[in-house]
Design a protein around this motif. Structure first.
Motif, PDB file in Angstrom:
ATOM      1  N   ARG A  10      16.089 -36.199  31.834  1.00 56.42           N
ATOM      2  CA  ARG A  10      15.130 -37.235  31.484  1.00 56.42           C
ATOM      3  C   ARG A  10      15.535 -38.555  32.143  1.00 56.42           C
ATOM      4  NH1 ARG A  10      12.913 -33.420  30.428  1.00 56.42           N
ATOM      5  NH2 ARG A  10      11.837 -32.745  28.509  1.00 56.42           N
ATOM      6  N   ARG A  60      21.746 -43.335  35.839  1.00 54.14           N
ATOM      7  CA  ARG A  60      20.921 -43.641  34.681  1.00 54.14           C
ATOM      8  C   ARG A  60      20.212 -42.368  34.247  1.00 54.14           C
ATOM      9  NH1 ARG A  60      18.164 -48.082  36.793  1.00 54.14           N
ATOM     10  NH2 ARG A  60      16.226 -46.907  36.909  1.00 54.14           N
ATOM     11  N   GLY A  61      19.908 -42.261  32.946  1.00 57.08           N
ATOM     12  CA  GLY A  61      19.179 -41.112  32.452  1.00 57.08           C
ATOM     13  C   GLY A  61      20.067 -40.148  31.682  1.00 57.08           C
ATOM     14  N   GLU A  62      19.439 -39.103  31.138  1.00 61.07           N
ATOM     15  CA  GLU A  62      20.137 -38.104  30.337  1.00 61.07           C
ATOM     16  C   GLU A  62      20.026 -36.736  31.006  1.00 61.07           C
ATOM     17  OE1 GLU A  62      18.363 -38.140  26.503  1.00 61.07           O
ATOM     18  OE2 GLU A  62      18.990 -40.194  26.031  1.00 61.07           O
ATOM     19  N   GLU A  64      21.218 -32.658  30.394  1.00 63.02           N
ATOM     20  CA  GLU A  64      21.818 -31.588  29.602  1.00 63.02           C
ATOM     21  C   GLU A  64      21.751 -30.296  30.402  1.00 63.02           C
ATOM     22  OE1 GLU A  64      20.083 -31.094  25.782  1.00 63.02           O
ATOM     23  OE2 GLU A  64      20.489 -33.149  25.125  1.00 63.02           O
ATOM     24  N   PRO A  69      25.387 -31.992  26.938  1.00 63.65           N
ATOM     25  CA  PRO A  69      25.210 -33.252  27.665  1.00 63.65           C
ATOM     26  C   PRO A  69      26.297 -33.408  28.736  1.00 63.65           C
ATOM     27  CG  PRO A  69      25.074 -33.605  25.298  1.00 63.65           C
ATOM     28  CD  PRO A  69      25.578 -32.207  25.493  1.00 63.65           C
ATOM     29  N   GLY A  71      28.121 -36.073  31.241  1.00 61.54           N
ATOM     30  CA  GLY A  71      28.272 -37.504  31.468  1.00 61.54           C
ATOM     31  C   GLY A  71      29.311 -37.873  32.494  1.00 61.54           C
TER      32      GLY A  71
END
Length: 310
Positions: A10, A60-62, A64, A69, A71
């Motif tokens: 996302r 930036r953003g997510e 999975e 998740p 990171g």
């Protein structure tokens, strides 16, 4: 309980200096789905695949992957395999030795090297040094290396590069079986025939943005026009019927393909259906009817051109 998406992204954005490689990309890939990734050169395909393999992280953003998740770099969960920009192989070693080295590196003695080699059709050259392999054979060996890990998410960059028909058949078969067993496959390709043959859904990238994402069937509207090649038993009569059928436009009345006269027409699906019905009523055999450019390729060209002008 339903399994989580194999990929859920996302608003993924990635910069290289002042260059925006990915701009607010959303993506969903379900388990058991073969998802195509297409776009012009420089659209951001390799960058996105690299993020999915954990080679980099979004700015930036997510993101999975397999419900986890992500990171930081190199933090993707177990079960992700694949390659970008071609597989990394040791040219001085044989195919079998390359896979054995990978198994040893992972500390997993249960990996079935012979089975992986057989699945991609390289059994006859398993003990040949990789430096003598063609591009297509290297691609197949890279796929075998990914299969060793029994992936739940497989990422492939141009997997049919350099493949002959037999090699392509092996690769198609492997990917189809993996998907049937629940593995999600994300593949990037410049070959629209590969994407149409294998993928249920596709994401089209242009200048780092998503121009389209969803089922391939939604790309081709029945009301949009495509150019078609038509070969019949009576070209003159077929040409007359084409002129008389509403919604049919003759694009090339004097085309010849390998000595056979053909028509090139432009039509929407309803107009094409009516044209074929009229040919059948007049006892004219249709020997070939095919789009000059596939619906996916036509949509790809239209969407990317539109995106680049915005």
């Amino acid at each position: 309980m339903d399994a989580p998406p194999s990929v859920r992204a996302r608003g993924i954005t990635k910069y290289f200096g002042e260059v925006v490689a990915l701009d607010s990309v959303d993506l969903d890939v379900a388990p058991g789905q073969i998802h195509g990734l297409v776009g012009p050169n420089g659209a951001g395909k390799t960058t996105l695949l690299g993020l999915l393999l954990g080679l980099a992280v979004p700015d930036r953003g997510e993101l999975e992957i397999l419900g986890t998740p992500v990171g930081r770099a190199l933090a993707v969960p177990e079960g992700v395999a694949g390659f970008v920009d071609g597989p990394g192989l040791y040219p001085s070693m044989t195919a079998r030795q390359n896979l054995a080295a990978l198994a040893q590196l992972r500390g997993d003695g249960t990996m079935n090297i012979d089975d992986a080699i057989d699945q991609v059709g390289l059994t006859d050259v398993a003990d040949d040094r990789v430096r003598g392999f063609s591009l297509g054979m290297r691609q197949r060996l890279g796929l075998a290396a990914a299969l060793l890990t029994k992936p739940r998410l497989l990422i492939l960059d141009e997997p049919s590069n350099g493949l002959d028909p037999a090699g392509k058949k092996h690769v198609y078969g492997v990917l189809t079986r993996l998907a049937a067993d629940g593995t999600a496959v994300m593949l990037s390709s410049h070959r629209m025939d590969d994407v149409e043959a294998l993928c249920s859904e596709v994401t089209i990238l242009s200048t780092g943005r998503v121009a389209f994402s969803g089922p391939i069937s939604k790309l081709a509207s029945e009301d949009s026009e495509l150019d078609y090649r038509v070969i019949t038993s009576n070209p003159a009569a077929a040409r007359r019927i084409a002129r008389e059928t509403k919604g049919i436009r003759l694009r090339d009345e004097d085309a010849v393909q390998e000595g056979v006269e053909l028509l090139v027409i432009s039509a929407s699906v309803p107009a094409l259906d009516e044209f074929v019905k009229r040919l059948v009523r007049d006892d004219i055999a249709v020997r070939e009817l095919a789009p000059v450019v596939s619906p996916l390729e036509a949509a790809f060209i239209a969407l990317t051109e539109q995106q680049e002008t915005n």
